[in-house]
Design a protein around this motif. Structure first.
Motif, PDB file in Angstrom:
ATOM      1  N   ILE A   1      12.353  14.289  77.734  1.00  0.00           N
ATOM      2  CA  ILE A   1      13.340  15.342  77.938  1.00  0.00           C
ATOM      3  C   ILE A   1      13.821  14.267  78.985  1.00  0.00           C
ATOM      4  N   PHE A   2      15.054  14.100  78.328  1.00  0.00           N
ATOM      5  CA  PHE A   2      16.438  13.410  79.046  1.00  0.00           C
ATOM      6  C   PHE A   2      16.503  14.515  79.977  1.00  0.00           C
ATOM      7  N   HIS A   3      17.056  13.665  80.914  1.00  0.00           N
ATOM      8  CA  HIS A   3      17.889  14.727  82.667  1.00  0.00           C
ATOM      9  C   HIS A   3      17.877  13.673  83.511  1.00  0.00           C
ATOM     10  N   SER A   4      19.066  15.062  84.319  1.00  0.00           N
ATOM     11  CA  SER A   4      19.832  13.441  85.559  1.00  0.00           C
ATOM     12  C   SER A   4      20.590  14.292  85.551  1.00  0.00           C
ATOM     13  N   ALA A   5      20.818  14.349  87.748  1.00  0.00           N
ATOM     14  CA  ALA A   5      21.720  14.894  88.080  1.00  0.00           C
ATOM     15  C   ALA A   5      23.270  13.915  88.510  1.00  0.00           C
ATOM     16  N   CYS A   6      24.205  15.137  89.019  1.00  0.00           N
ATOM     17  CA  CYS A   6      25.703  14.857  89.078  1.00  0.00           C
ATOM     18  C   CYS A   6      25.749  15.402  90.180  1.00  0.00           C
ATOM     19  N   PRO A   7      25.802  14.794  91.408  1.00  0.00           N
ATOM     20  CA  PRO A   7      26.620  14.906  92.930  1.00  0.00           C
ATOM     21  C   PRO A   7      27.533  15.101  93.109  1.00  0.00           C
ATOM     22  N   GLY A   8      28.194  15.386  94.178  1.00  0.00           N
ATOM     23  CA  GLY A   8      29.373  15.762  94.451  1.00  0.00           C
ATOM     24  C   GLY A   8      30.281  15.966  93.901  1.00  0.00           C
ATOM     25  N   ASN A   9      30.253  17.786  92.689  1.00  0.00           N
ATOM     26  CA  ASN A   9      30.434  18.908  92.638  1.00  0.00           C
ATOM     27  C   ASN A   9      31.351  19.260  93.648  1.00  0.00           C
ATOM     28  N   THR A  10      32.601  19.666  93.462  1.00  0.00           N
ATOM     29  CA  THR A  10      33.058  20.589  94.692  1.00  0.00           C
ATOM     30  C   THR A  10      33.808  21.105  93.955  1.00  0.00           C
ATOM     31  N   GLY A  11      34.037  22.351  94.598  1.00  0.00           N
ATOM     32  CA  GLY A  11      34.659  23.471  93.769  1.00  0.00           C
ATOM     33  C   GLY A  11      35.637  23.564  93.929  1.00  0.00           C
ATOM     34  N   LEU A  12      36.380  24.284  92.409  1.00  0.00           N
ATOM     35  CA  LEU A  12      37.628  24.941  92.285  1.00  0.00           C
ATOM     36  C   LEU A  12      37.935  22.878  90.997  1.00  0.00           C
TER      37      LEU A  12
END
Length: 171
Positions: free
Chosen positions: A127-138
């Motif tokens: 199960i390929f997986h990861s997380a992407c931090p730093g998501n800001t609105g708009l």
């Protein structure tokens, strides 16, 4: 792939060879402004699939899931982070003869956003997986992926490539 009589063969959802069939993916669940899924045909010579979806995450709307004949994608939003996973479908696993190489990339990469890339070689059952931090609105984010692996159908070798694009934003 062509049979001895020249007809085109394909792999159905049960992993059986049948006369060529195009199968469109299921409709998107809980998505906004979704683009259509490209109809695909699985053959050993050139098995590929593409899909694209769009989602607006919020504190009350944190999940996205999409399943089609090629696999299952899930994404979950927590403040400033989007985690995702992708599982290759059983019919593709049945014709795989080697490991899968998965590559993903998230854009844009403008300061102060954090780059998010992923590259992994694993068995097709992983199960390929990861997380992407730093998501800001708009900000409109785009997570693109390509997962390729060698396949063999009825003794004929080839390569399968599953590609997807997940467009999202957070509010």
């Amino acid at each position: 792939m062509n049979s001895d009589d020249g007809s085109t063969l394909a792999l159905n959802d049960s992993g059986e060879l049948v006369d060529a069939v195009s199968a469109s993916a299921d409709s998107f669940v809980d998505c906004v402004d979704a683009e259509p899924v490209v109809e695909t045909q699985v053959t050993a010579a050139n098995a590929s699939s593409d899909w694209s979806a769009r989602k607006v995450f919020s504190s009350r709307n944190r999940y996205f899931g999409k399943t089609d004949s090629n696999g299952e994608f899930d994404a979950q939003y927590t403040p400033r982070t989007v985690a995702w996973s992708y599982r290759i479908s059983a019919p593709f696993k049945a014709i795989a003869v080697g490991n899968a190489t998965a590559r993903t990339s998230r854009t844009p990469w403008r300061s102060p956003q954090v780059p998010c890339t992923y590259s992994k070689v694993q068995s097709v059952g992983y199960i390929f997986h990861s997380a992407c931090p730093g998501n800001t609105g708009l900000v409109d984010w785009r997570l693109t992926a390509s997962i390729g692996f060698p396949v063999e159908v009825a003794g004929n070798p080839g390569k399968a490539t599953i590609r997807w694009t997940f467009n999202y934003s957070t509010v």
